[in-house]
Design a protein around this motif. Sequence first.
Motif, PDB file in Angstrom:
ATOM      1  N   GLN A 149     -18.754  -5.668  13.349  1.00  0.00           N
ATOM      2  CA  GLN A 149     -17.968  -5.601  14.870  1.00  0.00           C
ATOM      3  C   GLN A 149     -17.766  -3.807  14.199  1.00  0.00           C
ATOM      4  OE1 GLN A 149     -15.308  -8.779  15.676  1.00  0.00           O
ATOM      5  NE2 GLN A 149     -16.287  -9.548  14.832  1.00  0.00           N
ATOM      6  N   GLU A 150     -17.221  -3.510  13.592  1.00  0.00           N
ATOM      7  CA  GLU A 150     -17.447  -1.859  14.204  1.00  0.00           C
ATOM      8  C   GLU A 150     -18.037  -1.414  14.206  1.00  0.00           C
ATOM      9  OE1 GLU A 150     -16.434   0.331   9.637  1.00  0.00           O
ATOM     10  OE2 GLU A 150     -16.212  -1.983  10.079  1.00  0.00           O
ATOM     11  N   LEU A 151     -19.593  -1.605  13.750  1.00  0.00           N
ATOM     12  CA  LEU A 151     -20.480  -0.967  14.373  1.00  0.00           C
ATOM     13  C   LEU A 151     -21.413  -1.412  15.675  1.00  0.00           C
ATOM     14  CD1 LEU A 151     -22.377  -0.941  10.514  1.00  0.00           C
ATOM     15  CD2 LEU A 151     -20.748   0.805  11.130  1.00  0.00           C
ATOM     16  N   CYS A 152     -20.878  -2.114  15.825  1.00  0.00           N
ATOM     17  CA  CYS A 152     -21.472  -3.120  17.214  1.00  0.00           C
ATOM     18  C   CYS A 152     -21.136  -2.604  18.507  1.00  0.00           C
ATOM     19  CB  CYS A 152     -21.845  -4.239  17.324  1.00  0.00           C
ATOM     20  SG  CYS A 152     -22.775  -5.018  18.235  1.00  0.00           S
ATOM     21  N   PRO A 153     -21.437  -1.775  18.928  1.00  0.00           N
ATOM     22  CA  PRO A 153     -21.246  -0.951  20.741  1.00  0.00           C
ATOM     23  C   PRO A 153     -21.329  -2.038  21.151  1.00  0.00           C
ATOM     24  CG  PRO A 153     -23.928  -0.185  19.783  1.00  0.00           C
ATOM     25  CD  PRO A 153     -23.567  -1.456  19.083  1.00  0.00           C
ATOM     26  N   ALA A 154     -21.936  -3.620  21.315  1.00  0.00           N
ATOM     27  CA  ALA A 154     -21.201  -4.677  21.800  1.00  0.00           C
ATOM     28  C   ALA A 154     -19.497  -4.883  21.929  1.00  0.00           C
ATOM     29  CB  ALA A 154     -21.574  -5.733  21.906  1.00  0.00           C
ATOM     30  N   GLN A 155     -19.187  -4.758  20.599  1.00  0.00           N
ATOM     31  CA  GLN A 155     -17.684  -5.185  20.698  1.00  0.00           C
ATOM     32  C   GLN A 155     -17.104  -3.496  20.000  1.00  0.00           C
ATOM     33  OE1 GLN A 155     -16.927  -7.730  19.381  1.00  0.00           O
ATOM     34  NE2 GLN A 155     -18.669  -8.752  20.126  1.00  0.00           N
ATOM     35  N   GLY A 156     -17.194  -2.705  20.597  1.00  0.00           N
ATOM     36  CA  GLY A 156     -16.029  -1.016  20.739  1.00  0.00           C
ATOM     37  C   GLY A 156     -16.853  -0.519  19.347  1.00  0.00           C
ATOM     38  N   GLY A 157     -17.665  -0.620  18.406  1.00  0.00           N
ATOM     39  CA  GLY A 157     -18.449  -0.754  17.317  1.00  0.00           C
ATOM     40  C   GLY A 157     -19.132   0.805  17.363  1.00  0.00           C
ATOM     41  N   SER A 158     -19.744   2.033  16.636  1.00  0.00           N
ATOM     42  CA  SER A 158     -20.362   2.766  16.847  1.00  0.00           C
ATOM     43  C   SER A 158     -21.256   2.349  15.106  1.00  0.00           C
ATOM     44  CB  SER A 158     -19.275   4.428  16.868  1.00  0.00           C
ATOM     45  OG  SER A 158     -20.664   5.391  16.473  1.00  0.00           O
TER      46      SER A 158
END
Length: 281
Positions: A251-260
């Motif tokens: 999740q911390e890497l996923c743009p859809a979850q606010g990650g990058s």
Amino acid sequence: MGLQVPGSITASKVSSFKECGLAFRLSVIEKLPQPTTLWTIRGTLTHAVLERMYFQIEPKDRTKKTAIEIVRQVWNESLVDNSLEVILGPGHSQAGRDALFQETIALVLKDFEAEDPSHVNAIATELRLETTLGDTILRGVIDRLDLNDDGSLTVTDYKTGKLPGQIQENERLTGVYFYALLCERVLGTRPKSVQLIYLKDATRIVATPTDQVLRGLESKTEAIWKAVCHACEKEDFRPRPSRMCRFCHYQELCPAQGGSLALISDFKATHVANKKRCENN
């Protein structure tokens, strides 16, 4: 420049790409680890016990007592090589380890409710097969391959999770159909049946890998492989938000979850540091 194309495709990779392109990239291409859970440890132990029981023990000797003894053997071997300690870490209590041991026994014994092990003629366990399809390599590891009385084959796949709904069931059947396809191509024989054994529920789901099913699977797999290659070329693996996102470790890497995605290097470094810490403890 693009991303490196995977060297092969498996049933789990096909499923992963269909569920979420970004998660596929992070796990398969970037090879970012996911934390091991008690559920995955229990599944690994259970598979190891069943593999040993069906491969090393004569059918007439496959009793519950023998199965429990094999659980103890596998458990003790895991303690000796320290794999359980590294995975569970120092923060887990002896009571937690004892519970895991008992849960593993319970799962293994459920196999005796789902089927009669003394009547199973297993000719291979953890069977690794590989073949080509178009310009890619198909690989798979079959939990158990059975020879039936009429000379036909049955592919068996164990599941340690709960019984799925209809949609998930169809997806998981696709995985054992994938193994049937490998048998057809490598062994020259199409299995008469495939079965999923859900140990927790002591339930067997049996299906027939027809010619139509396997030819359709070939076409779908080739299409997915082309999509993977295209996504690698364009570096375009898009997230697919769903209710399963809450279980995702990326999740911390996923743009859809606010990650990058810029945090990939930090993610890898954190995992390496945590692994060394567990090993040193």
